[in-house]
Design an enzyme around this catalytic site. Structure first.
Site, PDB file in Angstrom:
ATOM      1  NE  ARG A   1     -52.086   7.735 -47.740  1.00  0.00           N
ATOM      2  CZ  ARG A   1     -51.621   7.022 -48.761  1.00  0.00           C
ATOM      3  NH1 ARG A   1     -51.315   5.744 -48.580  1.00  0.00           N
ATOM      4  NH2 ARG A   1     -51.455   7.581 -49.945  1.00  0.00           N
TER       5      ARG A   1
ATOM      6  CB  SER B   1     -51.862  17.712 -48.180  1.00  0.00           C
ATOM      7  OG  SER B   1     -51.959  16.521 -47.438  1.00  0.00           O
TER       8      SER B   1
ATOM      9  CE  LYS C   1     -49.005  10.087 -50.652  1.00  0.00           C
ATOM     10  NZ  LYS C   1     -49.910  11.261 -50.481  1.00  0.00           N
TER      11      LYS C   1
END
Length: 217
Positions: A45, A114, A144
């Site tokens: 990522r 997701s 997050k």
């Protein structure tokens, strides 16, 4: 733990690590330690626009994963996944459509989706040919903090209704990883719970052991 059919892709089980943005020159070393500890899937990522560096890093991680018999998944970027030869890509609502990702990467590619806290999205992804789905945030996440909450009960429902591997993400550590496997997740997607550990290999090994204890091997 709920029961259902064996996951369609047997590699999609156990510890699934996601690389944080701050590893820098330690990226390969720390991912290697996580793999040594038993990580079965690595998600690369990196949201930056340094395409050359990202491609170089992705290729290096693919080699590491191949050495360990693990899978490399690229976050969001279908073209990077295609360019580096990764095993697949992980996409969200705002990323490339699943159909386009499949067209670009081919039938053999692993495509994860997701689904946040929505089982309807997971059913839709399954119908469209996803290889696994992810729910989260299961626990409060420093990565997050504004993410929606996906309760453990959702993992149990998903396990009973879906016929593909399920990943749980968000705030997972060695203190709570056992709960997500017991609830029905095939994979625990972990960032700081592994890469923030004093000993990355040992931290990964402890979570991987929890997966094995629940039959996620």
């Amino acid at each position: 733990m709920p029961t259902e059919a064996t996951p369609l892709h047997t590699g999609l089980v156990g510890l699934y690590v996601i690389t944080p943005a701050d590893l820098g020159a330690q990226l390969q070393t720390m991912v290697g330690q996580a793999l040594d500890g038993g990580a079965r899937v690595v998600q690369y990522r990196d949201k930056t626009t340094d395409h050359s560096r990202r491609l170089s890093e992705a290729r290096a991680l693919l080699s590491l994963c191949q050495e360990h018999g693990a899978l490399l998944i690229i976050n969001d970027d279908v073209e990077l996944a295609r360019a580096c030869g990764a095993h697949g890509v992980h996409i969200g609502l705002e990323d490339s459509p699943l159909g386009l990702a499949r067209e670009r990467l081919g039938a053999q590619a692993i495509i994860g989706v997701s689904c946040y806290n929505r089982l309807d999205l997971a059913h839709e992804a399954q119908e469209q040919g996803a290889d696994y789905v992810a729910f989260g945030s299961v626990f409060p996440s420093s990565t997050k903090p504004q993410a929606v909450h996906a309760p453990l009960s959702l993992l149990s429902r998903a396990r009973s209704e879906l016929h593909l591997p399920i990943a749980a993400i968000g705030g997972i550590t060695e203190q709570n990883a056992g709960q997500v496997f017991q609830a029905g997740a095939h994979m625990a997607a972990v960032i700081q719970g592994v890469f923030g550990a004093t000993d990355v290999r040992a931290g990964a090994a402890r979570i991987a052991a929890m997966a094995r204890a629940e039959g996620c091997t």
